[in-house]
Every structure is written in structure tokens, then in C-alpha cells.
Design a protein around this motif. Structure first.
Motif, PDB file in Angstrom:
ATOM      1  N   GLY A  26     -25.463  -8.169 -70.014  1.00  0.00           N
ATOM      2  CA  GLY A  26     -25.298  -7.700 -68.649  1.00  0.00           C
ATOM      3  C   GLY A  26     -25.034  -6.217 -68.598  1.00  0.00           C
ATOM      4  O   GLY A  26     -25.004  -5.539 -69.622  1.00  0.00           O
ATOM      5  N   GLY A  27     -24.834  -5.731 -67.413  1.00  0.00           N
ATOM      6  CA  GLY A  27     -24.608  -4.309 -67.218  1.00  0.00           C
ATOM      7  C   GLY A  27     -23.305  -3.804 -67.792  1.00  0.00           C
ATOM      8  O   GLY A  27     -23.126  -2.599 -67.970  1.00  0.00           O
ATOM      9  N   SER A  28     -22.401  -4.709 -68.106  1.00  0.00           N
ATOM     10  CA  SER A  28     -21.105  -4.275 -68.624  1.00  0.00           C
ATOM     11  C   SER A  28     -21.179  -3.698 -70.032  1.00  0.00           C
ATOM     12  O   SER A  28     -20.246  -3.045 -70.476  1.00  0.00           O
ATOM     13  N   VAL A  29     -22.278  -3.897 -70.736  1.00  0.00           N
ATOM     14  CA  VAL A  29     -22.397  -3.358 -72.097  1.00  0.00           C
ATOM     15  C   VAL A  29     -22.963  -1.941 -72.103  1.00  0.00           C
ATOM     16  O   VAL A  29     -22.958  -1.279 -73.127  1.00  0.00           O
ATOM     17  N   LEU A  30     -23.440  -1.471 -70.954  1.00  0.00           N
ATOM     18  CA  LEU A  30     -24.033  -0.137 -70.881  1.00  0.00           C
ATOM     19  C   LEU A  30     -22.978   0.915 -70.563  1.00  0.00           C
ATOM     20  O   LEU A  30     -22.007   0.640 -69.874  1.00  0.00           O
ATOM     21  N   ASN A  37     -31.295   3.862 -62.212  1.00  0.00           N
ATOM     22  CA  ASN A  37     -30.988   2.469 -61.963  1.00  0.00           C
ATOM     23  C   ASN A  37     -31.147   1.693 -63.280  1.00  0.00           C
ATOM     24  O   ASN A  37     -32.224   1.698 -63.881  1.00  0.00           O
ATOM     25  N   PRO A  38     -30.109   1.006 -63.764  1.00  0.00           N
ATOM     26  CA  PRO A  38     -30.164   0.342 -65.072  1.00  0.00           C
ATOM     27  C   PRO A  38     -30.747  -1.069 -65.047  1.00  0.00           C
ATOM     28  O   PRO A  38     -30.699  -1.770 -66.050  1.00  0.00           O
ATOM     29  N   THR A  39     -31.325  -1.501 -63.932  1.00  0.00           N
ATOM     30  CA  THR A  39     -31.765  -2.888 -63.806  1.00  0.00           C
ATOM     31  C   THR A  39     -32.744  -3.295 -64.905  1.00  0.00           C
ATOM     32  O   THR A  39     -32.588  -4.351 -65.512  1.00  0.00           O
ATOM     33  N   LEU A  40     -33.756  -2.486 -65.165  1.00  0.00           N
ATOM     34  CA  LEU A  40     -34.748  -2.854 -66.179  1.00  0.00           C
ATOM     35  C   LEU A  40     -34.145  -2.865 -67.586  1.00  0.00           C
ATOM     36  O   LEU A  40     -34.497  -3.703 -68.407  1.00  0.00           O
ATOM     37  N   THR A  41     -33.228  -1.964 -67.851  1.00  0.00           N
ATOM     38  CA  THR A  41     -32.557  -1.947 -69.151  1.00  0.00           C
ATOM     39  C   THR A  41     -31.704  -3.196 -69.334  1.00  0.00           C
ATOM     40  O   THR A  41     -31.700  -3.805 -70.405  1.00  0.00           O
ATOM     41  N   ILE A  42     -30.992  -3.591 -68.295  1.00  0.00           N
ATOM     42  CA  ILE A  42     -30.174  -4.804 -68.352  1.00  0.00           C
ATOM     43  C   ILE A  42     -31.053  -6.021 -68.586  1.00  0.00           C
ATOM     44  O   ILE A  42     -30.736  -6.892 -69.401  1.00  0.00           O
ATOM     45  N   LEU A  43     -32.188  -6.082 -67.892  1.00  0.00           N
ATOM     46  CA  LEU A  43     -33.121  -7.187 -68.058  1.00  0.00           C
ATOM     47  C   LEU A  43     -33.665  -7.230 -69.488  1.00  0.00           C
ATOM     48  O   LEU A  43     -33.740  -8.299 -70.111  1.00  0.00           O
ATOM     49  N   ALA A  44     -34.026  -6.069 -70.029  1.00  0.00           N
ATOM     50  CA  ALA A  44     -34.551  -6.001 -71.395  1.00  0.00           C
ATOM     51  C   ALA A  44     -33.505  -6.448 -72.410  1.00  0.00           C
ATOM     52  O   ALA A  44     -33.819  -7.167 -73.375  1.00  0.00           O
ATOM     53  N   LEU A  45     -32.246  -6.028 -72.227  1.00  0.00           N
ATOM     54  CA  LEU A  45     -31.182  -6.451 -73.137  1.00  0.00           C
ATOM     55  C   LEU A  45     -30.974  -7.964 -73.074  1.00  0.00           C
ATOM     56  O   LEU A  45     -30.776  -8.618 -74.099  1.00  0.00           O
ATOM     57  N   LEU A  47     -33.222 -10.279 -72.212  1.00  0.00           N
ATOM     58  CA  LEU A  47     -34.369 -10.950 -72.832  1.00  0.00           C
ATOM     59  C   LEU A  47     -34.328 -10.825 -74.350  1.00  0.00           C
ATOM     60  O   LEU A  47     -34.652 -11.768 -75.070  1.00  0.00           O
ATOM     61  N   ARG A  48     -33.913  -9.660 -74.839  1.00  0.00           N
ATOM     62  CA  ARG A  48     -33.820  -9.466 -76.293  1.00  0.00           C
ATOM     63  C   ARG A  48     -32.750 -10.376 -76.883  1.00  0.00           C
ATOM     64  O   ARG A  48     -32.949 -11.001 -77.935  1.00  0.00           O
ATOM     65  N   LEU A  49     -31.628 -10.501 -76.199  1.00  0.00           N
ATOM     66  CA  LEU A  49     -30.559 -11.388 -76.671  1.00  0.00           C
ATOM     67  C   LEU A  49     -31.004 -12.838 -76.623  1.00  0.00           C
ATOM     68  O   LEU A  49     -30.748 -13.604 -77.563  1.00  0.00           O
ATOM     69  N   ALA A  50     -31.675 -13.246 -75.566  1.00  0.00           N
ATOM     70  CA  ALA A  50     -32.168 -14.623 -75.466  1.00  0.00           C
ATOM     71  C   ALA A  50     -33.130 -14.940 -76.597  1.00  0.00           C
ATOM     72  O   ALA A  50     -33.066 -16.032 -77.190  1.00  0.00           O
TER      73      ALA A  50
END
Length: 55
Positions: A26-30, A37-45, A47-50
Motif C-alpha cells: 500500500g501507500g504506507s510503504v512509500l 500521484n503515487p497511485t500507479l506505483t502503489i498498484l505496481a508494488l 501486483l509485484r508482491l502478489a
């Protein structure tokens, strides 16, 4: 997110330092930044974790 527990809570794999089986996605790790806007970065993180947990 950091390489050492002194500088952050999770490592590059979103795993909490010192705990092998606890991940945070989630956004709390950034780091806080107001320039973009960090939305795409949060989504990528997430998906990578999943993908990593699925393996």
C-alpha cells in the motif's frame, strides 16, 4: 521502504524487517512526496508482491 530497519519499516520486497512472514502492500510503504500521484506505483508494488507471494 529501506534496506535497513533503522531507515524504514519494510524492505524492497515489502516484507517487514525482522519478520519473515509479514508483508505490507500500500501507500504506507512509500516515502512522502507531493510532486506526483503515487497511485500507479502503489498498484505496481501490490501486483509485484502478489506475484511473489503466489510463487
Amino acid at each position: 521502504m529501506s534496506a535497513s530497519p533503522a531507515d524504514g519499516v519494510v524492505d524492497a520486497e515489502c516484507r517487514v524487517h525482522g519478520l519473515m512472514n509479514l508483508h505490507i502492500a500500500g501507500g504506507s510503504v512509500l516515502a512522502t512526496s507531493s510532486q506526483a500521484n503515487p497511485t500507479l506505483t502503489i498498484l505496481a508494488l501490490g501486483l509485484r508482491l502478489a506475484d511473489r507471494l503466489r510463487r
